[in-house]
Design a protein around this motif. Structure first.
Motif, PDB file in Angstrom:
ATOM      1  N   LEU A  75       0.850  -1.185   0.000  1.00  0.00           N
ATOM      2  CA  LEU A  75       0.000   0.000   0.000  1.00  0.00           C
ATOM      3  C   LEU A  75       0.889   1.240   0.000  1.00  0.00           C
ATOM      4  CD1 LEU A  75      -2.463  -1.117   2.830  1.00  0.00           C
ATOM      5  CD2 LEU A  75      -2.597  -1.625   0.385  1.00  0.00           C
ATOM      6  N   ARG A  76       0.493   2.252  -0.743  1.00  0.00           N
ATOM      7  CA  ARG A  76       1.311   3.466  -0.822  1.00  0.00           C
ATOM      8  C   ARG A  76       0.536   4.674  -0.321  1.00  0.00           C
ATOM      9  NH1 ARG A  76       3.165   0.214  -4.967  1.00  0.00           N
ATOM     10  NH2 ARG A  76       5.451   0.008  -4.984  1.00  0.00           N
ATOM     11  N   TRP A  77       1.233   5.466   0.494  1.00  0.00           N
ATOM     12  CA  TRP A  77       0.647   6.704   1.020  1.00  0.00           C
ATOM     13  C   TRP A  77       1.237   7.880   0.259  1.00  0.00           C
ATOM     14  CZ3 TRP A  77       2.846  10.131   5.251  1.00  0.00           C
ATOM     15  CH2 TRP A  77       1.936  11.143   5.589  1.00  0.00           C
ATOM     16  N   GLU A  78       0.363   8.730  -0.245  1.00  0.00           N
ATOM     17  CA  GLU A  78       0.814   9.900  -0.996  1.00  0.00           C
ATOM     18  C   GLU A  78       0.207  11.170  -0.415  1.00  0.00           C
ATOM     19  OE1 GLU A  78      -0.445   8.928  -4.925  1.00  0.00           O
ATOM     20  OE2 GLU A  78       1.172   7.479  -5.269  1.00  0.00           O
ATOM     21  N   GLY A  79      -0.066  11.131   0.905  1.00  0.00           N
ATOM     22  CA  GLY A  79      -0.789  12.246   1.506  1.00  0.00           C
ATOM     23  C   GLY A  79       0.050  13.262   2.233  1.00  0.00           C
ATOM     24  N   TRP A  80       1.377  13.133   2.222  1.00  0.00           N
ATOM     25  CA  TRP A  80       2.196  14.080   2.971  1.00  0.00           C
ATOM     26  C   TRP A  80       2.335  15.384   2.197  1.00  0.00           C
ATOM     27  CZ3 TRP A  80       3.520  15.895   7.241  1.00  0.00           C
ATOM     28  CH2 TRP A  80       4.687  16.637   7.437  1.00  0.00           C
ATOM     29  N   ASP A  81       1.886  16.473   2.834  1.00  0.00           N
ATOM     30  CA  ASP A  81       1.939  17.791   2.196  1.00  0.00           C
ATOM     31  C   ASP A  81       3.009  18.689   2.801  1.00  0.00           C
ATOM     32  OD1 ASP A  81       0.845  18.281   4.650  1.00  0.00           O
ATOM     33  OD2 ASP A  81      -1.101  18.974   3.927  1.00  0.00           O
ATOM     34  N   GLY A  82       3.850  18.099   3.660  1.00  0.00           N
ATOM     35  CA  GLY A  82       4.931  18.883   4.244  1.00  0.00           C
ATOM     36  C   GLY A  82       4.538  19.678   5.462  1.00  0.00           C
ATOM     37  N   ARG A  83       3.291  19.534   5.930  1.00  0.00           N
ATOM     38  CA  ARG A  83       2.831  20.307   7.082  1.00  0.00           C
ATOM     39  C   ARG A  83       2.486  19.378   8.247  1.00  0.00           C
ATOM     40  NH1 ARG A  83      -1.892  23.915   4.558  1.00  0.00           N
ATOM     41  NH2 ARG A  83      -2.438  21.848   3.734  1.00  0.00           N
ATOM     42  N   GLY A  84       2.622  19.899   9.463  1.00  0.00           N
ATOM     43  CA  GLY A  84       2.239  19.132  10.639  1.00  0.00           C
ATOM     44  C   GLY A  84       3.323  18.174  11.094  1.00  0.00           C
ATOM     45  N   ASN A  85       2.941  17.267  11.976  1.00  0.00           N
ATOM     46  CA  ASN A  85       3.852  16.283  12.552  1.00  0.00           C
ATOM     47  C   ASN A  85       3.935  15.083  11.625  1.00  0.00           C
ATOM     48  OD1 ASN A  85       4.811  13.997  14.070  1.00  0.00           O
ATOM     49  ND2 ASN A  85       4.491  15.167  15.931  1.00  0.00           N
ATOM     50  N   LEU A  86       5.090  14.917  10.983  1.00  0.00           N
ATOM     51  CA  LEU A  86       5.226  13.849   9.987  1.00  0.00           C
ATOM     52  C   LEU A  86       5.020  12.475  10.593  1.00  0.00           C
ATOM     53  CD1 LEU A  86       5.943  12.661   7.267  1.00  0.00           C
ATOM     54  CD2 LEU A  86       8.372  12.991   7.810  1.00  0.00           C
ATOM     55  N   SER A  87       5.648  12.215  11.749  1.00  0.00           N
ATOM     56  CA  SER A  87       5.542  10.887  12.353  1.00  0.00           C
ATOM     57  C   SER A  87       4.098  10.550  12.675  1.00  0.00           C
ATOM     58  CB  SER A  87       6.396  10.814  13.617  1.00  0.00           C
ATOM     59  OG  SER A  87       7.760  10.982  13.302  1.00  0.00           O
ATOM     60  N   ASP A  88       3.367  11.516  13.247  1.00  0.00           N
ATOM     61  CA  ASP A  88       1.968  11.274  13.608  1.00  0.00           C
ATOM     62  C   ASP A  88       1.111  11.091  12.369  1.00  0.00           C
ATOM     63  OD1 ASP A  88      -0.203  11.265  15.707  1.00  0.00           O
ATOM     64  OD2 ASP A  88      -0.888  12.977  14.528  1.00  0.00           O
ATOM     65  N   ARG A  89       1.325  11.936  11.365  1.00  0.00           N
ATOM     66  CA  ARG A  89       0.545  11.817  10.125  1.00  0.00           C
ATOM     67  C   ARG A  89       0.801  10.475   9.451  1.00  0.00           C
ATOM     68  NH1 ARG A  89      -0.427  16.584   7.278  1.00  0.00           N
ATOM     69  NH2 ARG A  89      -1.096  15.254   5.551  1.00  0.00           N
ATOM     70  N   ALA A  90       2.065  10.049   9.421  1.00  0.00           N
ATOM     71  CA  ALA A  90       2.403   8.782   8.778  1.00  0.00           C
ATOM     72  C   ALA A  90       1.788   7.611   9.535  1.00  0.00           C
ATOM     73  CB  ALA A  90       3.922   8.626   8.694  1.00  0.00           C
ATOM     74  N   ARG A  91       1.820   7.682  10.868  1.00  0.00           N
ATOM     75  CA  ARG A  91       1.243   6.591  11.667  1.00  0.00           C
ATOM     76  C   ARG A  91      -0.265   6.490  11.440  1.00  0.00           C
ATOM     77  NH1 ARG A  91      -1.217   6.882  16.254  1.00  0.00           N
ATOM     78  NH2 ARG A  91      -0.509   9.020  16.608  1.00  0.00           N
ATOM     79  N   ARG A  92      -0.944   7.633  11.447  1.00  0.00           N
ATOM     80  CA  ARG A  92      -2.397   7.621  11.222  1.00  0.00           C
ATOM     81  C   ARG A  92      -2.729   7.088   9.823  1.00  0.00           C
ATOM     82  NH1 ARG A  92      -5.559  11.248  14.599  1.00  0.00           N
ATOM     83  NH2 ARG A  92      -4.269  12.204  16.191  1.00  0.00           N
ATOM     84  N   ALA A  93      -1.954   7.536   8.849  1.00  0.00           N
ATOM     85  CA  ALA A  93      -2.191   7.071   7.485  1.00  0.00           C
ATOM     86  C   ALA A  93      -1.963   5.568   7.377  1.00  0.00           C
ATOM     87  CB  ALA A  93      -1.273   7.816   6.514  1.00  0.00           C
ATOM     88  N   ARG A  94      -0.905   5.090   8.029  1.00  0.00           N
ATOM     89  CA  ARG A  94      -0.601   3.652   8.002  1.00  0.00           C
ATOM     90  C   ARG A  94      -1.753   2.850   8.614  1.00  0.00           C
ATOM     91  NH1 ARG A  94       3.967   4.273   9.893  1.00  0.00           N
ATOM     92  NH2 ARG A  94       3.629   3.911  12.106  1.00  0.00           N
TER      93      ARG A  94
END
Length: 406
Positions: A75-94
């Motif tokens: 599965l691929r995540w393409e939702g990072w827009d460079g804003r906010g907490n990357l680790s938290d955003r990546a974990r939620r997306a995962r």
């Protein structure tokens, strides 16, 4: 691991595999169990698109899965827009990507490869943040979230033991360079543990603390559930708390129940922070009102009411027949071109006499309504629904049971 997974064992078990040593070892161990009569396995890898090496790492997992005869998806995540907490955003997306994959695969349980060191690092980080019982109980071995049971069967196993197993098997794994990056708090905690070990603050001792705190948390949850059964009811999507039962209860139990009620009406993944929560509780004790974490809290002589805050749902919309605000399903005749939005002040003005519903103004504002453009079609909770119905996806039973879902 077999003993941990045996109770309520699913017919098909999902496993999240990044390609690192911990998750690769978990995959191999689960394949061993399957060969001994365990469940079928389906593996999933999430490529966050943040490191070029991730493509090759996912491909290596696919190769290993093919060798083991395990179904595998990338599965691929393409939702990072460079804003906010990357680790938290990546974990939620995962979590979201894996949960969606699990539903499509008919997988109800997904295994994760957190280890003894992960548990110790989590406790140390939460201790540094001043966490209480909940935070110091560490990573939960089991948690139901996003419709999936997430299980961690290796919380009592060290990273080194898992890598020794992989070496014995001749199975390679990938090392994430971020695991050596001092800019991450978790890496700092990992190095701090080496310094603290001579004081007796070892990985094993911190994990033991998490076990003790988890028992304390379970006892507190029982107390909260008992108070909820005696003091709470659900009406029009709100949690209504009887003050004659609530006010005499111990402060810790009161705060936990209030936090749970807020999470329940907002579908938030986390409870509110302690300081604003305690300030809100103090205001309610004096008959005041507060907004907190997407909820509107109001106090009367006999009750405390926890309502969805209108501002939190003012911009939400969903097609008729889909879930709105994570809590409501609205159905009725002629839904073509209609959508569900909050009733709001415009909807209230369009109704004849919304007070006939007997519901508070704040409850009506945040209630689900059917709109076609700017025209109000129906307001089911405000007695302006006609043949339209708004069915809650919750009740008193789910309110109680969700107290124990960590």
């Amino acid at each position: 691991m077999r003993e941990f997974l045996a109770p309520g064992r699913p017919d098909r078990l999902g496993v999240a595999v990044s390609g690192g040593g911990d998750s690769t070892a978990l995959l191999c161990l689960l394949a061993d169990w399957r060969a001994e009569g365990g469940p079928e396995i389906a593996a999933v890898t999430v490529d966050h698109g943040l490191r070029p090496e991730a493509v090759d790492e996912a491909a290596a997992v696919a190769t290993l899965c093919a060798r083991l005869g395990v179904d595998h998806a990338i599965l691929r995540w393409e939702g990072w827009d460079g804003r906010g907490n990357l680790s938290d955003r990546a974990r939620r997306a995962r979590q979201s990507l894996i949960a969606d994959w699990a539903r499509r695969q008919g997988v109800t349980t997904v295994a994760l490869a957190h280890t003894l060191e992960d548990q110790a690092e989590t406790v140390l980080l939460r201790l540094a943040r001043g966490s209480g019982v909940d935070g110091l109980s560490g990573i939960s071995p089991r948690r139901r979230f996003l419709g999936v049971e997430w299980v961690r069967p290796l919380l009592g196993v060290t990273r080194q033991a898992l890598r020794d197993d992989l070496v014995a098997r001749g199975v390679p794994w990938a090392e994430d360079p971020s695991n050596a990056d001092d800019s991450y708090d978790r890496v700092k905690a990992r190095k701090a543990l080496d310094t603290l070990a001579p004081l007796g603050l070892t990985v094993a001792r911190l994990a033991e603390t998490a076990t003790h705190m988890a028992r304390a948390r379970a006892a507190l949850d029982e107390g909260v559930a008992d108070l909820a059964r005696a003091a709470c009811r659900i009406a029009a999507g709100d949690v209504i708390i009887s003050r004659d039962r609530f006010d005499p209860a111990p402060e810790e139990i009161r705060l936990r129940l209030l936090a749970h009620a807020i999470r329940f009406v907002t579908s938030a993944p986390y409870r509110p922070r302690f300081e604003p929560l305690s300030e809100a509780a103090a205001a309610l004790a004096g008959g005041g009102r507060r907004t907190l974490a997407g909820a509107f809290l109001s106090s009367a002589k006999r009750t405390i009411r926890v309502t969805r805050e209108y501002k939190a749902v003012a911009g939400l919309s969903a097609p008729v027949g889909m879930v709105w605000d994570g809590r409501w399903s609205v159905s009725g005749p002629g839904g073509d071109g209609a959508e569900v939005r909050a009733l709001g002040p415009e909807g209230l003005r369009a109704l004849g006499n919304p007070r006939d519903s007997g519901l508070p103004h704040a409850t009506l504002l945040a209630s689900p309504a059917v709109w076609r453009g700017a025209r109000l079609v129906a307001a089911p909770l405000a007695l302006g629904g006609g043949d339209w119905r708004a069915e809650p996806l919750f009740d008193e039973e789910s309110f109680i049971s969700s107290i124990f879902a960590h």
